[in-house]
Design an enzyme around this catalytic site. Structure first.
Site, PDB file in Angstrom:
ATOM      1  N   HIS A 127       8.914  51.862  40.666  1.00  0.00           N
ATOM      2  CA  HIS A 127       9.077  50.463  40.261  1.00  0.00           C
ATOM      3  C   HIS A 127       8.188  49.621  41.188  1.00  0.00           C
ATOM      4  O   HIS A 127       7.970  49.990  42.345  1.00  0.00           O
ATOM      5  CB  HIS A 127      10.554  50.102  40.460  1.00  0.00           C
ATOM      6  CG  HIS A 127      10.964  48.763  39.943  1.00  0.00           C
ATOM      7  ND1 HIS A 127      10.718  47.594  40.621  1.00  0.00           N
ATOM      8  CD2 HIS A 127      11.637  48.415  38.820  1.00  0.00           C
ATOM      9  CE1 HIS A 127      11.222  46.577  39.931  1.00  0.00           C
ATOM     10  NE2 HIS A 127      11.778  47.057  38.832  1.00  0.00           N
ATOM     11  N   ASP A 204      14.794  54.984  46.708  1.00  0.00           N
ATOM     12  CA  ASP A 204      15.183  53.849  45.884  1.00  0.00           C
ATOM     13  C   ASP A 204      16.205  54.393  44.878  1.00  0.00           C
ATOM     14  O   ASP A 204      15.849  55.079  43.922  1.00  0.00           O
ATOM     15  CB  ASP A 204      13.924  53.306  45.195  1.00  0.00           C
ATOM     16  CG  ASP A 204      14.241  52.330  44.076  1.00  0.00           C
ATOM     17  OD1 ASP A 204      15.430  52.140  43.752  1.00  0.00           O
ATOM     18  OD2 ASP A 204      13.281  51.774  43.509  1.00  0.00           O
ATOM     19  N   GLN A 207      18.472  53.261  40.150  1.00  0.00           N
ATOM     20  CA  GLN A 207      18.856  53.836  38.854  1.00  0.00           C
ATOM     21  C   GLN A 207      19.760  55.056  39.002  1.00  0.00           C
ATOM     22  O   GLN A 207      20.237  55.588  38.005  1.00  0.00           O
ATOM     23  CB  GLN A 207      17.605  54.228  38.057  1.00  0.00           C
ATOM     24  CG  GLN A 207      16.729  53.062  37.680  1.00  0.00           C
ATOM     25  CD  GLN A 207      17.401  52.105  36.690  1.00  0.00           C
ATOM     26  OE1 GLN A 207      18.290  52.490  35.937  1.00  0.00           O
ATOM     27  NE2 GLN A 207      16.967  50.857  36.697  1.00  0.00           N
ATOM     28  N   LYS A 230      23.445  46.807  39.024  1.00  0.00           N
ATOM     29  CA  LYS A 230      23.251  47.951  38.116  1.00  0.00           C
ATOM     30  C   LYS A 230      24.437  48.906  38.194  1.00  0.00           C
ATOM     31  O   LYS A 230      24.559  49.838  37.407  1.00  0.00           O
ATOM     32  CB  LYS A 230      21.967  48.701  38.476  1.00  0.00           C
ATOM     33  CG  LYS A 230      20.737  47.799  38.318  1.00  0.00           C
ATOM     34  CD  LYS A 230      19.456  48.563  38.448  1.00  0.00           C
ATOM     35  CE  LYS A 230      18.290  47.676  38.769  1.00  0.00           C
ATOM     36  NZ  LYS A 230      17.499  47.268  37.620  1.00  0.00           N
ATOM     37  N   CYS A 368       8.308  46.960  34.825  1.00  0.00           N
ATOM     38  CA  CYS A 368       7.894  46.839  36.242  1.00  0.00           C
ATOM     39  C   CYS A 368       7.348  48.151  36.781  1.00  0.00           C
ATOM     40  O   CYS A 368       7.549  48.499  37.958  1.00  0.00           O
ATOM     41  CB  CYS A 368       9.031  46.342  37.137  1.00  0.00           C
ATOM     42  SG  CYS A 368       9.585  44.702  36.730  1.00  0.00           S
TER      43      CYS A 368
HETATM   44  N1  PMP Z   1      13.829  50.126  41.675  1.00  0.00           N
HETATM   45  C1  PMP Z   1      14.177  50.574  40.481  1.00  0.00           C
HETATM   46  C2  PMP Z   1      14.000  52.027  40.155  1.00  0.00           C
HETATM   47  C3  PMP Z   1      14.693  49.681  39.534  1.00  0.00           C
HETATM   48  O1  PMP Z   1      15.037  50.127  38.334  1.00  0.00           O
HETATM   49  C4  PMP Z   1      14.838  48.326  39.872  1.00  0.00           C
HETATM   50  C5  PMP Z   1      15.373  47.318  38.870  1.00  0.00           C
HETATM   51  N2  PMP Z   1      14.840  47.448  37.591  1.00  0.00           N
HETATM   52  C6  PMP Z   1      14.480  47.920  41.156  1.00  0.00           C
HETATM   53  C7  PMP Z   1      13.975  48.848  42.023  1.00  0.00           C
HETATM   54  C8  PMP Z   1      14.624  46.503  41.598  1.00  0.00           C
HETATM   55  O2  PMP Z   1      15.975  46.151  41.668  1.00  0.00           O
HETATM   56  P1  PMP Z   1      16.419  44.664  41.965  1.00  0.00           P
HETATM   57  O3  PMP Z   1      15.646  43.787  41.033  1.00  0.00           O
HETATM   58  O4  PMP Z   1      17.889  44.657  41.698  1.00  0.00           O
HETATM   59  O5  PMP Z   1      16.092  44.379  43.397  1.00  0.00           O
END
Ligand code: PMP
Length: 410
Positions: A127, A204, A207, A230, A368
């Site tokens: 991401h 990270d 997910q 999430k 993203c």
């Molecule tokens: N990493 C991953 C794998 C994600 O899916 C996301 C959110 N789509 C993020 C980071 C960023 O998370 P947040 O916007 O809650 O900080």
């Protein structure tokens, strides 16, 4: 006698008020769980109860309400510690979310830990929030960013990973599960290889936490970050787990109230963990709500959640396969309940708009993860990401919706 839990999706759905809604006159089908999940009534109540019964600032008041609010927030820290099997409660830092947790570590490592000549490894599956903070760090520290390439099926090329590791590697930062493709990465292997090379690992887990039980101790991971929203909790809160010895050495992220031991114009000293990294008034109600969300998923059982979601993934993949022009993007062997796809040459956005008219919420675009889209030479995908409150009937509705999409746009 041990109690055997059963999974009853109808009962579970009743606990999520938003799912009763109609969208564009149709029953809402919410398949955008990868972006954010819906909240059960208990979480909504926990947030509302905080405001209606104990609203007060934490950690600094001697008065009754402040102590209750502090106790509730700290109880939540304990729940999260247990949930991810962190050895110590001090290793659980409340952040704003995954992005904030990654930036906290990048900022800390930038203050003397990473220097010109050092290397950071990320993967092609990240991401943007696990790419850009490291690029920024590389820009001002002279550290070099290396990328683990991906394979056509959306898995990482581990042979290439091994060849990237060397004595200059200081950190490996990869996701546990890819948000765009659902790939479950072999993180234990990635961590062990990094440690053998003398590098730290940040995972990270944005997910992963909604879908599986996480055990940071068994993983032996150095830093693990995720977002509350999430995991069926409120927005504006997340968690950074870090090994105590590393967090002790890492400089603070932000300065201000809460994170100090003493302040004078001559010398300021910092508070111990976890407060050293929690400057300012935290998002108290969200921290508390996240603890409730953790209780909630544990009550259902992470194993049952994971198994049911795998059923949805299997069913969804089978049903979508009936379209001649279906192209699945991301077909790794080990996959979470995320299906990214393209239907012929229909633009994902157009498909998303028509599905929305039918009450079906999917995500469209690059999610993203522009480097992944570049790898496949596509502008984006349609992504259906399932949570444990979704049903096979909803998948059937999406399939019917896609037939309409195909009819209208082909
Ligand atoms: N990493 C991953 C794998 C994600 O899916 C996301 C959110 N789509 C993020 C980071 C960023 O998370 P947040 O916007 O809650 O900080």
């Amino acid at each position: 006698m041990t109690e055997t839990k059963t999974f009853d999706v109808k009962e579970i759905r009743k606990q999520f008020p938003i799912l009763k809604q109609k969208v564009n006159g149709k029953n809402l089908v919410y398949f955008d769980n990868g972006a954010t999940s819906q909240k059960p009534q208990v979480v909504i109540d926990a947030v509302a109860n905080y405001y209606s019964t104990i609203n007060s600032n934490v950690h600094r008041g001697v008065h009754h309400l402040s102590q209750l609010a502090t106790d509730a927030m700290e109880a939540s820290r304990d729940k999260i510690q247990n949930h991810i099997n962190a050895p110590k409660r001090e290793e659980i830092i409340f952040t704003k979310g995954t992005t904030d947790g990654i930036n906290l570590i990048a900022s800390g490592l930038g203050k003397g830990w990473l220097k010109a000549g050092g290397e950071i490894i990320v993967s092609a599956l990240e991401h943007h929030s696990n790419i850009v903070p490291w690029q920024m760090l590389c820009e001002y520290s002279g550290t070099v960013l290396r990328i683990i390439p991906m394979l056509e099926n959306g898995e990482l090329d581990l042979d290439q990973y091994v060849s990237l590791l060397n004595e200059k590697t200081k950190l490996v930062a990869v996701n546990h599960i890819s948000n765009a493709l659902g790939t479950v990465n072999p993180v234990k292997k990635i961590i062990d290889l990094a440690h053998d090379a003398g590098a730290m690992v940040l995972l990270d887990g944005a997910q992963a936490v909604p879908h599986m039980k996480i055990d940071v101790e068994a993983l032996d991971v150095d830093f693990y970050v995720f977002s509350g929203h999430k995991l069926f909790g409120p927005t504006g809160v997340g968690v950074l787990y870090g090994k105590e010895a590393l967090l002790e050495k890492l400089p603070p992220y932000q300065g201000g109230g809460e994170m100090i031991k003493s302040v004078s114009f001559e010398k300021t000293t910092y508070a111990g963990l976890p407060h050293k990294f929690e400057a300012g008034t935290p998002n108290i109600e969200a921290c508390i709500g996240l603890g409730t969300a953790v209780d909630y998923v544990n009550e259902i059982g992470m194993d049952l959640i994971g198994n049911y979601e795998q059923e949805l993934l299997k069913y969804g993949t089978e049903q979508l396969s009936q379209f001649d022009k279906m192209r699945f993007i991301g077909t790794s062997k080990n996959k979470a309940s995320v299906i990214s796809f393209l239907l012929g040459d229909i633009h994902p956005y157009d498909a998303g708009v028509i599905l929305d008219k039918l009450g079906i919420a999917v995500r469209t675009g690059h999610h993203c993860t522009q480097p992944i889209m570049d790898f496949y030479s596509i502008p984006g995908t349609v992504r259906a990401s399932f949570a444990f409150y979704n049903t096979k009937e909803e998948i059937d509705q999406m399939v019917e919706g896609l037939k309409k999409v195909e009819m209208m746009l082909s």
